[in-house]
Design a protein around this motif. Sequence first.
Motif, PDB file in Angstrom:
ATOM      1  N   ARG A 127       0.847  -1.195   0.000  1.00 53.97           N
ATOM      2  CA  ARG A 127       0.000   0.000   0.000  1.00 53.97           C
ATOM      3  C   ARG A 127       0.877   1.238   0.000  1.00 53.97           C
ATOM      4  O   ARG A 127       1.690   1.442   0.897  1.00 53.97           O
ATOM      5  CB  ARG A 127      -0.926  -0.021   1.219  1.00 53.97           C
ATOM      6  CG  ARG A 127      -1.911  -1.183   1.185  1.00 53.97           C
ATOM      7  CD  ARG A 127      -2.854  -1.162   2.360  1.00 53.97           C
ATOM      8  NE  ARG A 127      -3.791  -2.259   2.313  1.00 53.97           N
ATOM      9  CZ  ARG A 127      -4.715  -2.492   3.241  1.00 53.97           C
ATOM     10  NH1 ARG A 127      -4.808  -1.701   4.304  1.00 53.97           N
ATOM     11  NH2 ARG A 127      -5.538  -3.517   3.116  1.00 53.97           N
ATOM     12  N   GLU A 162       0.751   3.568   3.099  1.00 54.28           N
ATOM     13  CA  GLU A 162       1.426   3.027   4.273  1.00 54.28           C
ATOM     14  C   GLU A 162       2.943   3.097   4.117  1.00 54.28           C
ATOM     15  O   GLU A 162       3.668   3.394   5.072  1.00 54.28           O
ATOM     16  CB  GLU A 162       0.989   1.579   4.503  1.00 54.28           C
ATOM     17  CG  GLU A 162      -0.449   1.439   4.957  1.00 54.28           C
ATOM     18  CD  GLU A 162      -0.841  -0.008   5.150  1.00 54.28           C
ATOM     19  OE1 GLU A 162       0.044  -0.879   5.006  1.00 54.28           O
ATOM     20  OE2 GLU A 162      -2.016  -0.270   5.442  1.00 54.28           O
ATOM     21  N   THR A 164       5.376   5.146   6.601  1.00 51.33           N
ATOM     22  CA  THR A 164       6.442   4.464   7.350  1.00 51.33           C
ATOM     23  C   THR A 164       7.794   5.127   7.107  1.00 51.33           C
ATOM     24  O   THR A 164       8.538   5.435   8.042  1.00 51.33           O
ATOM     25  CB  THR A 164       6.516   2.981   6.937  1.00 51.33           C
ATOM     26  OG1 THR A 164       5.265   2.359   7.245  1.00 51.33           O
ATOM     27  CG2 THR A 164       7.631   2.269   7.682  1.00 51.33           C
TER      28      THR A 164
END
Length: 414
Positions: free
Chosen positions: A202, A205, A209
């Motif tokens: 994804r 994400e 991160t």
Amino acid sequence: MKQHLKHIHPLAWTIIIGTLFGRLVTSMSIPFLSIYLTQVLGATPTQTGITVAVSSLAGVLVSFYGGYISDIIGRKLVMLISVFGWAAVFFGFSEARYLWVFFLVNTLNGLCRAVFEPTSRALLSDITPADHKLLVFNLRYAAINLGVVFGPIIGLQLGAAESTFPFLIAGFIYIVYGLVLFLQFYIHRASMPSRSHATAPRLREALATTGRDRVFLPVLIGTTFCILGYGHFDSTLAQYLAMNTHFANGRQLFTYMLSLNAVTVLVVQYPIVRTARKFQPLMPLILGNVCIVASLLLFGINSSVILLMSSVVLFTIGEVLLFTMMDMLIDRIAKPEFKGTYFGTIGFNNMGNVLAPVLGGIMLDHFGALNGPAVFVPLALISALAFPFLLTAHKRLTAREKAAAKARETINIA
């Protein structure tokens, strides 16, 4: 060495040899595209820059998911579809007569490259034992540069700057490559890796991160500017030399510069990497960008062929420092549980390759090819914007590793 070579999988040899011939025919056609568009089709440098840049843009948008796709549906299917698709792309180049067609076909070129090349590297990793992987990947990298040594010279002889005929040859070579791959996949089907049941990565994400990593974020931004500087070699410099009347034959000169670049990579790669490993992890990238920025300045002020060739050597040293050490840096700063995410996200620094042809085209349109300093000095200064980000990352990484070492000492004492 012979014993090591005997243990290389036949499919790996197919990819290595296919890479050699693939890069040979690609480098005898694609690097001359910007010259063809401006000199034959009559496109402006800005239009040419956008047409050249769309390939990298398509690659950036797709490459994040390329490895995932091959994990799910299998390396074989992805590689065969993309290699035959790539052949069709080169046939499309050979028949293109309008700028919008070149734009469309070059978009597909970027998509095919962004899917095929990561998948082929993943397959090499799958079928090669751990103790032979370094040799196999070095052979692949050598094959790339060996192809680029001879490709531009052959392209010049075939009139690649004035004709799309070399693209036709490239299309046939990729069909042969695809047929050999199909045969090898059939023969060695028992040793092919099984499909994965991984979930799709994804994008949101991954960016969240890595964006929280105070070392990685400035590395990503800094290397984007580094690659932006690197991207001017195949686009801006090609047009500049072809349009500049100070050079008797700018197209021929650019061809020899491409070959010199590839030869220099083959000669300096090993000693540079061996030396650079002793440095702090970000210093090779900083030194590499120093070389690229300096070479851009020299491209703009040099009217001597000898000095231009010397600038190519300097540029190539910067290229080797930048690209051979980047993976080692990412491996060092990535959190173990998110290494795949870090390696996937760093690919977004290829936005530099998207911006370079466009910025170079705008500068050539505005100042003209006879005003080298006005074209290349701003481009060099933009590339130099990498330095504050890379230096910030260097300081933060040093502090992080010192803190980690101190924490380990405390635990050991306790």
